[in-house]
Design an enzyme around this catalytic site. Structure first.
Site, short mmCIF file in Angstrom:
data_model
loop_
_atom_site.label_atom_id
_atom_site.label_comp_id
_atom_site.label_asym_id
_atom_site.label_seq_id
_atom_site.Cartn_x
_atom_site.Cartn_y
_atom_site.Cartn_z
CD GLU A 43 -2.95 -1.10 2.30
OE1 GLU A 43 -4.00 -1.67 2.04
OE2 GLU A 43 -2.78 -0.45 3.35
CB CYS A 71 0.54 6.34 11.38
SG CYS A 71 1.03 7.92 10.78
#
Ligand code: SAH
Length: 345
Positions: A90, A337
């Protein structure tokens, strides 16, 4: 061997070895890394003969964009990138006032085992090759018809455990015949692999370094970051100090705020003491980036409430520490994150 794995010097060496003029490497490199052509036959200023030789000797393939997710709350987009062996990683595109920034992955998965992070849940399958690191930027730029100004190496994986490819990546992405992205606009985040922090500072590639700190002492850090069993906090901070002395680049300390684990006022005071003790002989220019922990369905770590977060921030600020709270971009598409995964299709 994929041709985009090679730096301009390496291409030049190979061309000479194959019997061509060395200066051709600049033309070839420009086609590969600035124009990012899919087909070498588009490189019209190279002879047919050279193109034929290159096709026989190298792999020109690139990964592809498998899926795009667009956030509904901000301008963030997340991309699933399909690698040539069917693995998926990703990457995230973020829009800021100063331009575009891309967060890239460095490995397929991760084996650092940080307890709060989704990227490590399935373990680590392999390192990304240099061309796979680069392709994340090339593909996303082309798809959106944009040029990015900043890169953060903060996606899946521990970049300093894919050291050689990261170094090649930096040389290529910074090359003036390629994307020419400044080293000052590139940030690498590490959980603190000491030998490679010390190696990096001697490469003459002064990028920004971010350290995933997340605790003010080894006891708490060991509970959430298994790497602390190998490298002690004092030693990690000492290597960060050396990195700063060598590069003069401002250091970022990432501190993920987790409810009842590391978010108390006492934790904030201990953190201040840790910095004072570690940097007592030398001034180090640093910023603490607080990251309220993002939700990961496999674990039960919780985000502290807003008052706790601002208390923590205020304590640091009142002690003259520069603090920012990381914007939570792309939350609805699991693009924040610690939410990235080597997803299955
Ligand atoms: N392995 C590198 C690169 C990952 S960067 C490193 O450890 O630094 C991703 C950043 O997000 C790291 O600071 C990581 O600790 C942090 N992070 C991981 N999981 C998180 C979560 N659930 N919420 C917020 N931040 C997280």
């Amino acid at each position: 061997m994929n041709i985009r794995n090679m730096t301009i010097e390496e291409l030049g060496r190979d061309l000479v070895y194959l019997g061509y003029e060395k200066y051709r490497c600049k033309q070839l490199f420009t086609w590969l890394h600035k124009n990012v052509i899919d087909n070498i036959d588009d490189a019209t200023n190279l002879s047919k003969d050279l193109r034929k030789t290159l096709i026989e000797k190298y792999d020109f393939s690139m990964p592809s964009i498998y899926k795009e997710y667009k956030s509904k709350i901000d301008d963030t987009k997340k991309y699933l990138i399909l690698l040539n062996d069917d693995d998926i990683i990703e990457s995230v595109l973020m829009k800021y006032s100063f331009g575009y920034s891309i967060c890239i992955s460095s490995q397929v998965g991760c084996n650092m085992g940080c307890k709060f992070c989704a990227s490590t849940i399935g373990g680590m399958k392999r390192n990304l090759e240099t061309y796979e690191l680069l392709s994340q930027i090339y593909l996303i730029q082309k798809y959106n018809n944009i040029k990015v100004s900043n890169i953060v190496i903060m996606g899946l994986g521990e970049p300093l455990l894919n050291y050689d490819n990261i170094i090649r990546f930096l040389k290529i992405i910074n090359d003036k015949f390629g994307q020419n992205i400044g080293l000052r606009n590139i940030t690498l985040s590490t959980c603190g692999i000491i030998p490679n922090i010390e190696k990096l500072m001697n490469e003459n590639l002064p990028i920004n370094l971010a350290l995933s700190l997340h605790a003010s002492n080894d006891e708490i850090r060991k509970k959430i970051m298994p790497i602390s069993n190998k490298y002690k906090l004092n030693d990690v901070l000492n290597s960060i100090l050396k990195y700063f002395e060598k590069t003069n680049r401002r250091i970022t300390f990432e501190y993920c705020l987790i409810k009842d684990i590391n978010d108390s006022k006492n934790d904030a005071y201990n953190l201040i003491k840790l910095f004072k003790d570690s940097f007592k002989h030398t001034h180090v220019d640093f910023n603490v980036n607080l990251i309220p922990v993002n939700e990961v369905k496999e674990n039960s770590f919780k985000r502290p409430d807003n008052i706790t977060i601002s208390n923590f921030k205020n304590i640091l600020e009142n002690n003259n520490i520069s603090v920012t709270i990381r914007r939570e971009l792309g939350k609805d598409i699991s693009g924040s994150c610690g939410q990235l995964r080597a997803s299955v299709k």
